[in-house]
Design an enzyme around this catalytic site. Structure first.
Site, PDB file in Angstrom:
ATOM      1  N   PRO A 226       0.767  -1.686   0.506  1.00  0.00           N
ATOM      2  CA  PRO A 226       0.100  -0.085  -0.457  1.00  0.00           C
ATOM      3  C   PRO A 226       0.738   1.368  -0.160  1.00  0.00           C
ATOM      4  O   PRO A 226       0.536   2.348  -0.465  1.00  0.00           O
ATOM      5  CB  PRO A 226      -0.669   0.004   1.242  1.00  0.00           C
ATOM      6  CG  PRO A 226      -0.047  -1.339   2.261  1.00  0.00           C
ATOM      7  CD  PRO A 226       0.886  -1.996   1.792  1.00  0.00           C
ATOM      8  N   ASP A 249       3.322   2.358 -12.189  1.00  0.00           N
ATOM      9  CA  ASP A 249       1.634   3.180 -12.182  1.00  0.00           C
ATOM     10  C   ASP A 249       1.506   4.557 -11.635  1.00  0.00           C
ATOM     11  O   ASP A 249       3.203   4.268 -10.526  1.00  0.00           O
ATOM     12  CB  ASP A 249       0.074   2.796 -12.727  1.00  0.00           C
ATOM     13  CG  ASP A 249       0.149   1.790 -11.796  1.00  0.00           C
ATOM     14  OD1 ASP A 249      -0.774   0.779 -12.313  1.00  0.00           O
ATOM     15  OD2 ASP A 249       0.424   1.597 -11.089  1.00  0.00           O
ATOM     16  N   LYS A 271      -1.966   4.729 -14.617  1.00  0.00           N
ATOM     17  CA  LYS A 271      -3.334   4.857 -14.801  1.00  0.00           C
ATOM     18  C   LYS A 271      -4.250   5.773 -13.914  1.00  0.00           C
ATOM     19  O   LYS A 271      -3.988   6.020 -12.697  1.00  0.00           O
ATOM     20  CB  LYS A 271      -3.701   3.058 -14.568  1.00  0.00           C
ATOM     21  CG  LYS A 271      -3.385   2.697 -15.645  1.00  0.00           C
ATOM     22  CD  LYS A 271      -3.954   0.793 -15.626  1.00  0.00           C
ATOM     23  CE  LYS A 271      -3.359   0.326 -15.515  1.00  0.00           C
ATOM     24  NZ  LYS A 271      -3.790  -1.360 -15.268  1.00  0.00           N
ATOM     25  N   GLY A 303      -0.542  -2.469  -4.070  1.00  0.00           N
ATOM     26  CA  GLY A 303      -0.751  -3.761  -2.973  1.00  0.00           C
ATOM     27  C   GLY A 303      -0.306  -4.929  -3.503  1.00  0.00           C
ATOM     28  O   GLY A 303       0.588  -4.950  -4.003  1.00  0.00           O
ATOM     29  N   ILE A 307      -4.876  -8.269  -6.310  1.00  0.00           N
ATOM     30  CA  ILE A 307      -6.438  -7.764  -5.570  1.00  0.00           C
ATOM     31  C   ILE A 307      -7.012  -6.074  -5.737  1.00  0.00           C
ATOM     32  O   ILE A 307      -6.161  -5.390  -6.637  1.00  0.00           O
ATOM     33  CB  ILE A 307      -6.702  -7.772  -4.599  1.00  0.00           C
ATOM     34  CG1 ILE A 307      -6.497  -9.087  -3.915  1.00  0.00           C
ATOM     35  CG2 ILE A 307      -7.945  -7.065  -3.459  1.00  0.00           C
ATOM     36  CD1 ILE A 307      -6.007  -8.910  -2.100  1.00  0.00           C
ATOM     37  N   THR A 332      -2.159  -6.361  -0.077  1.00  0.00           N
ATOM     38  CA  THR A 332      -3.359  -4.998  -0.233  1.00  0.00           C
ATOM     39  C   THR A 332      -3.767  -4.384   0.749  1.00  0.00           C
ATOM     40  O   THR A 332      -3.510  -4.323   1.753  1.00  0.00           O
ATOM     41  CB  THR A 332      -4.780  -6.149  -0.554  1.00  0.00           C
ATOM     42  OG1 THR A 332      -5.655  -5.654  -1.365  1.00  0.00           O
ATOM     43  CG2 THR A 332      -5.787  -6.426   0.505  1.00  0.00           C
ATOM     44  N   MET A 385     -11.333   1.960  -4.415  1.00  0.00           N
ATOM     45  CA  MET A 385     -12.178   2.933  -5.310  1.00  0.00           C
ATOM     46  C   MET A 385     -13.408   3.487  -4.554  1.00  0.00           C
ATOM     47  O   MET A 385     -14.500   3.409  -6.392  1.00  0.00           O
ATOM     48  CB  MET A 385     -12.201   1.979  -6.693  1.00  0.00           C
ATOM     49  CG  MET A 385     -10.458   2.050  -6.790  1.00  0.00           C
ATOM     50  SD  MET A 385     -10.181   0.388  -8.916  1.00  0.00           S
ATOM     51  CE  MET A 385     -10.595  -1.143  -8.000  1.00  0.00           C
TER      52      MET A 385
END
Ligand code: SAH
Length: 466
Positions: A226, A249, A271, A303, A307, A332, A385
């Site tokens: 994380p 990313d 992204k 993460g 997942i 994660t 998200m």
């Protein structure tokens, strides 16, 4: 970094030591490991220095220092017990732009000598730049313990093979050859005798010699965790340090990128939600292209790659292209954020299950989620998200049976020094998050386990609101 570390070439160099006591002798012993010609100027010498002078190992002039003694040396050392003499030496050396080390007087030095760990040609120099010599010595001890004694012998033997390895292998395979050999020997503690070592190198060369096919590249999907680099797995760290190419990313923290091998090529394929800077198909093509060229490719993900990380999509094409694929799991966000926010995801008195869902809308704008299952009792729900859809998420959970005062928390930048945690209830969380101006990445945790944070929050930073 006030002092810039360099290694001085002592071949056909002269070094002047002013002083002939025990301190001067200690400096001389260090310099005696080098090919430098040591001159000593001092009225008296210790017994050991005197013997070195008598046998012609050093040049001794039995007199007091004069400024004109400094001239063509690579290094000057002032090691007398008289501060005035030491200053005169330092002054003369500075004028001649020759690095000077004045024992026990850092201000007068233009060069300081580090603590040293030696394994043959391998030299590790450690300095706290005078700020904390005790610490530098402790670091030295640790490095001493960590480096196998056999390293020196290995370098000597391997050094004799350098040219033949270069002559026998294609240039892009040389580094991999040595890395595999070093890694194998390291696991065994570099305990081989010289003769066995030479045999091993011969055998390894034969195996990867001209007849053998180019070792294929590999794509490793690495879970970077994380954010806190301390949460990387050992294998993830290893892959980052062996990588030829790293694709990463936006969510990947700079501190993780700092751990990537320095000459690896870094490719940003950033992204963002609803704005994929590099399309997935292009990322796949890039990875395949580099792996085909025999490179170690790392696709670094935040993460865990499997997942909500599109890991499956990322390696499908690579695997289909017949290339070697490897996946290194990572911590994660749910595990990292929960731990650092002091919110156990399961707890005997609160939750017997934990569900991970994505709060990302489908392309058609619909939030199509298993609402009834998400609202199950005795469960912790974690939404990835979910920042943009928080209002709708909490509303729908209430509609499906969770109480409006059901506890929840939004964790922003979990595990990082900038972590913020906003707690509330399904009815209030949207408002609190808006007030706190959370921008993400942020993770929603829904469940009565959130109340445990009151007693368990161990990582609270100033920014946290609860
Ligand atoms: N594969 C990743 C998830 C990628 S999806 C993993 O296993 O963690 C991206 C979402 O993960 C973000 O929108 C956010 O909800 C969550 N996330 C990732 N890192 C986070 C962090 N440090 N703090 C809070 N949420 C994070």
């Amino acid at each position: 970094m006030q002092y810039f570390p360099v290694f001085l070439d002592m071949a056909s160099a002269k070094v002047l030591i002013v002083g002939g006591g025990v301190v001067a002798e200690r400096k001389w012993r260090l310099l005696a490991k080098t090919p430098a010609r040591v001159e000593i100027i001092a009225p008296e010498l210790t017994a050991a220095l005197r013997e070195a002078a008598d046998t012609g190992v050093i040049d001794w002039q039995a007199r007091a220092f004069v400024a004109t003694d400094v001239g063509d040396q690579r290094l000057v050392i002032a090691a007398t017990a008289d501060p005035e003499v030491n200053h005169a030496v330092a002054h003369a050396a500075r004028r001649a732009s020759i690095p000077v080390n004045v024992v026990d007087d850092r201000a007068a030095c233009t060069a300081i000598t580090p603590a040293i760990v030696e394994r043959g040609e391998l030299v590790v120099a450690i300095s706290s730049q005078g700020a904390m010599p005790v610490l530098a010595r402790r670091v030295r001890e640790r490095i001493e313990q960590a480096l196998p004694q056999g390293l020196g012998a290995f370098i000597a033997t391997a050094g004799r093979y350098r040219d033949s390895v270069r002559a026998q292998l294609a240039p892009e395979r040389v580094r991999g050859f040595w890395e595999r050999l070093v890694d194998g020997l390291w696991r065994e503690g570099f305990a081989e005798s010289d003769a066995r070592l030479a045999q091993r190198i011969d055998a390894a060369l034969e195996r990867s010699g001209d007849g053998a096919a180019t070792p294929p590249g590999r794509v490793t999907l690495v879970g970077g965790g994380p954010g806190d680099p301390g949460l990387l797995t050992l294998r993830a760290l290893r892959r980052l340090q062996d990588a030829d190419v790293v694709l990463f990313d936006r969510l990947v923290n700079q501190a993780l990128l700092d751990l990537v091998r320095r000459d690896a090529e870094r490719i940003h394929v950033g992204k963002r939600r609803d704005r994929h800077t590099v399309p997935q198909s292009d990322i796949n093509a890039l990875m395949i292209e580099h792996a085909r060229a025999g490179k170690q490719v790392v696709r670094l993900k935040g993460g865990d790659p499997f997942i909500f990380g599109r890991g499956g999509e990322e390696i499908a094409d690579v695997a289909a292209a017949g290339l070697q694929v490897e996946v290194v799991p990572g911590i994660t966000a749910a595990a990292g954020c929960a731990a650092y926010a002091g919110i156990p995801l399961t707890h005997r008195d609160h939750a017997q299950s934990c569900m991970l869902v994505t709060g990302h809308r489908k392309a058609n704008g619909v939030l199509d989620l298993p609402w009834a299952a998400m609202a199950a009792p005795q469960q912790t729900l974690v939404v990835y998200m979910g920042l943009a859809t928080l209002g709708e998420l909490s509303q729908r959970l209430i509609e499906h049976g969770l109480a409006p005062d059901h506890p929840c928390a939004m964790v922003e930048a979990g595990t990082l020094q900038t972590q913020r945690v906003v707690t509330g209830t399904l009815a209030t969380i949207q408002q609190s998050v808006t007030v706190a101006e959370l921008t993400g990445p942020a993770l929603l945790i829904v469940g009565t386990v959130v109340t445990l944070r009151q007693d368990l929050a161990w990582f609270d930073q100033a920014g946290s609101t609860a």
